[in-house]
Each structure stands twice: as C-alpha cells, then as structure tokens.
Design an enzyme around this catalytic site. Structure first.
Site, mmCIF file in Angstrom:
data_model
loop_
_atom_site.group_PDB
_atom_site.id
_atom_site.type_symbol
_atom_site.label_atom_id
_atom_site.label_comp_id
_atom_site.label_asym_id
_atom_site.label_seq_id
_atom_site.Cartn_x
_atom_site.Cartn_y
_atom_site.Cartn_z
ATOM 1 C CE LYS A 191 48.666 75.000 -49.136
ATOM 2 N NZ LYS A 191 47.258 75.166 -49.042
ATOM 3 C CE LYS A 230 47.563 79.061 -55.408
ATOM 4 N NZ LYS A 230 46.234 78.552 -55.075
ATOM 5 C CE LYS A 265 40.576 79.676 -50.075
ATOM 6 N NZ LYS A 265 41.299 78.418 -49.813
HETATM 7 P P1 ATP Z 1 45.319 78.098 -49.732
HETATM 8 O O1 ATP Z 1 46.047 79.380 -49.528
HETATM 9 O O2 ATP Z 1 44.611 77.605 -48.519
HETATM 10 O O3 ATP Z 1 46.155 77.036 -50.393
HETATM 11 P P2 ATP Z 1 44.208 79.094 -52.149
HETATM 12 O O4 ATP Z 1 43.853 80.530 -52.019
HETATM 13 O O5 ATP Z 1 45.472 78.788 -52.831
HETATM 14 O O6 ATP Z 1 44.152 78.418 -50.741
HETATM 15 P P3 ATP Z 1 42.392 77.022 -52.893
HETATM 16 O O7 ATP Z 1 41.357 76.819 -51.867
HETATM 17 O O8 ATP Z 1 43.550 76.082 -52.917
HETATM 18 O O9 ATP Z 1 42.960 78.490 -52.872
HETATM 19 O O10 ATP Z 1 41.730 77.048 -54.319
HETATM 20 C C1 ATP Z 1 40.350 77.158 -54.599
HETATM 21 C C2 ATP Z 1 40.128 77.140 -56.079
HETATM 22 O O11 ATP Z 1 40.498 78.395 -56.613
HETATM 23 C C3 ATP Z 1 40.970 76.118 -56.830
HETATM 24 O O12 ATP Z 1 40.236 75.652 -57.926
HETATM 25 C C4 ATP Z 1 42.154 76.897 -57.268
HETATM 26 O O13 ATP Z 1 42.723 76.359 -58.411
HETATM 27 C C5 ATP Z 1 41.542 78.256 -57.531
HETATM 28 N N1 ATP Z 1 42.501 79.300 -57.246
HETATM 29 C C6 ATP Z 1 43.024 79.613 -56.044
HETATM 30 N N2 ATP Z 1 43.892 80.630 -56.130
HETATM 31 C C7 ATP Z 1 43.905 80.961 -57.434
HETATM 32 C C8 ATP Z 1 44.590 81.938 -58.164
HETATM 33 N N3 ATP Z 1 45.417 82.773 -57.593
HETATM 34 N N4 ATP Z 1 44.348 82.024 -59.487
HETATM 35 C C9 ATP Z 1 43.480 81.195 -60.083
HETATM 36 N N5 ATP Z 1 42.803 80.243 -59.446
HETATM 37 C C10 ATP Z 1 43.009 80.119 -58.152
#
Ligand code: ATP
Ligand code: LTN
Length: 335
Positions: free
Chosen positions: A117, A199, A202
């Site tokens: 980040k 990954k 969002k």
């Molecule tokens: P950001 O982009 O703000 O970092 P993010 O989309 O990566 O957000 P988080 O809010 O960090 O998502 O994650 C929410 C939950 O969903 C966590 O438990 C995370 O491990 C899971 N998660 C997020 N993205 C994935 C993914 N691509 N595959 C599996 N699990 C995910």
C-alpha cells in the site's frame, strides 16, 4: 445436568474501501454465513481502516451502508450475527492505542500489506497505514475471538495479532485469547482477470480485472469474455504455469461445486471461448440473488439503521469488558 458448552467466537471484517468484489465474496463473506449456528459471530465494517487511504467522504458513507446491506444479502442474518460498524464502537480506537505501545517498529515494517500500500500511495504513507495491524489486532482481541475467517492475504495480520497478544499476556497474564486464522480451501485467493498474478482487489484502478458483487450481468459476462488466459488452449489446473486459466477454474469450482478434475473433463477438447462463457454465466447466477436482495434492502434505510445500531450496542458490551480489563492491567486510574 450438563452445562451448555460456550460457543467459540468468530470476528472478521472488510473495509468499505471500494465496491465489494467476487474476491471479497468467495474469500470471505460466503463462508461466514455457514458459521452462524456453530459460532458466536461478529462481523465488522472496518471504516477506520479505510481512511488509511484517502477517501471521498460521501462515497465512504454510501459504501458503508451498501456493505451492511450486502452482508445481509449474502446470508448473514442480523438476528444470528452481530453486524456493526467499527467507528461506532470507540473501544477499537482505545485499545488500538494501547496495543500501539506493544507493537514494534520492526515488525510493522515487515508487513506485506504496508509495503504494497505504501508503494501504491507513495504520496500518503501515513502513520495509520503503518500501525494498521495494531488496530486490526484490537478488533480481534477486544472480542476474545477464537477464529478469524479471512482470505490468504490477511494471514500475516492475524499472525502479528497473535504476536502482540502473546507479548501483552507475557507481561500481564492471560488477558487476551490467541486467535487462529480460518482460511478457505478454495477461493482464498481470487486473482485479477486481467493480471492473474495479482489479487482481485476492490481498490484496484483496473476495473476490468475486478468483478463486483453488485455488477450488472452483461458487464460480468463481458469481463469474463476478455479474461486473460494463455496460448495453450487447454483447461488444466496449474497455477504456476497457467495462472489465468487456473484462476477461472477456481472461480468456476466455487460457483458450481465441481472439482478441478470434473472441470477439466467438462471442457476437454473445447476452446477457451466456451470455458470463459461458462464461468461468466455461473458467476452471474451466483451473484444475481445477492444483487437483487441488496437493492431491496437499500430501499429500507430504517431497517439497515436498526441493524447497525443494535450491532454496535451488542459489540460495545463485549468490547468494553475487555478494554476495562486492559486499562486496569496497564495501570490506568479507574474513573
Ligand atoms: P483493498 O483493495 O481496499 O485492499 P481488498 O479488495 O483487497 O481491499 P479487503 O477488504 O482487504 O479486500 O478484504 C476483505 C476480505 O476479503 C479479507 O478477508 C480478504 O482476505 C478477502 N479477500 C479480498 N480479496 C480477496 C481475493 N481476491 N481473494 C480471496 N479473498 C479475498
Ligand atoms: N485488514 C482486513 C480488514 C479487517 C479485518 C479486521 C479482518 C480489519 N479488521 C479484523 C479480520 C479481522 C482487510 O483488509 N481485509
């Protein structure tokens, strides 16, 4: 008479940092709903974590409310689960400060998410981004959670939480329960459709790599149609050599319940075009009821408000008990 066995406790959360994705659903929320009968479950909207990256205030508010609706639409019954917004329970900020003082600069510097980040937000590497894991440890430890269901990317955060708790307990006795991460077998890491090495996230700027939970069917189908594959023309599970195809197989497997072997057979001799179309259609059907229910709930603001207010009350009750104990242990004068 036999005493009723105390249910184990679960806590997890998602930041309202963007529209929820297929990754948030498959890696996290989908698995939560099945746990309600067996465990005492607390699910948070981590809005305090979200402001570690700059947000447009009105968007953050809207996404937080939408996320409450989405939690319910994904099957989290508010009668059986405590659904709450992190900033509504001040104990999170209060315990986070105490834990900051038991968290080491060196261990925070090693966190993968902090490194990722800060690279993405080079103009805003703030102290909150750095101490993010101590706030997350507070989220978990306040509830004396046994299990923390998360996707694979969050495992390191649960591990540092255990380290902080162990350090604190080492000084003051058994104040905190040590939590375990609870990571799904399939779906733990849904990758981007355009860059399958990364990954699906969002807050990703590349919207084509990301499938949103509330997205329209035609957009979902279009994104799968364009998903990156390889030149091999063979549907086979091999994440190292075939990241794009393996990711699609993973998604199709969770959406349909079929094993990788069954999927390989189903598409034996067929091209990627048929395969991508089938995955897209399966995802559309998976998400359709969730989208419709979220839209219905969003039309009833009074109900959503009653859910998060009740959630905050229940969560505060548990959180404040842990916080009082901590304040006493560290030597703060009782008010
Ligand atoms: P950001 O982009 O703000 O970092 P993010 O989309 O990566 O957000 P988080 O809010 O960090 O998502 O994650 C929410 C939950 O969903 C966590 O438990 C995370 O491990 C899971 N998660 C997020 N993205 C994935 C993914 N691509 N595959 C599996 N699990 C995910
Ligand atoms: N860091 C997590 C969100 C989160 C969380 C938590 C998850 C904040 N507090 C407590 C589990 C337990 C994320 O980005 N997914």
């Amino acid at each position: 008479m036999e005493n009723e066995v105390q249910k184990k406790r679960i806590l997890s959360g998602i930041q309202p940092s963007g529209d929820l994705t297929l990754g948030s659903y498959l890696g996290a929320i989908k698995n939560w709903a099945a746990l309600a009968d067996e465990y005492d479950c607390y699910y948070m909207l981590a809005d305090m974590h979200t402001i570690t990256v700059r947000q447009v205030p009105a968007d953050l508010r809207r996404r937080t409310l939408t996320q409450v609706a989405a939690y319910i639409a994904c099957g989290l019954d508010p009668e059986k689960n405590v659904l709450f917004v992190q900033s509504h329970v001040p104990a999170h900020a209060q315990l986070a400060w105490v834990l900051d003082c038991y968290t080491m600069f060196g261990e925070l510097s090693r966190m993968t998410q902090f490194k990722d980040k800060s690279a993405k937000n080079a103009d805003n590497i703030n102290a909150g981004l750095f101490t993010y894991p101590a706030l997350m440890a507070a989220d978990i430890l306040l509830y004396q959670a046994d299990l923390v269901p998360v996707g694979g990317d969050q495992k390191q955060h649960v591990e540092i939480c255990r380290d902080i708790a162990t350090r604190f307990n080492g000084v003051y006795g058994d104040v905190f329960k040590l939590p375990e991460p609870y990571i799904p077998q399939v779906g733990a890491r849904v990758m981007s459709l355009t860059t399958p090495e990364n990954k699906m996230s969002k807050s990703d700027k590349d919207q084509n790599g990301c499938v949103y939970m509330l997205e329209k069917p035609e957009d979902i189908l279009r994104k799968f149609k364009k998903a990156v594959t390889d030149s091999d023309a063979c549907v086979r599970y091999d994440p190292a050599a075939k990241p794009g195809v393996s990711n699609l197989m993973q998604i199709y497997s969770v959406a349909t319940g079929r094993s990788y072997g069954e999927i390989e057979q189903e598409f034996d001799g067929l091209g990627y075009g048929d395969f991508k179309k089938a995955v897209g259609e399966a995802v559309v059907e998976l998400l359709r009821p969730i989208r419709e229910e979220t839209e219905r709930l969003l039309a009833d603001k009074a109900y959503l408000e009653s859910v998060y207010r009740t959630g905050a009350e229940k969560a505060s009750y548990v959180a404040n008990r842990t916080l009082s104990k901590v304040y006493k242990k560290v030597g703060f004068l009782a008010r």
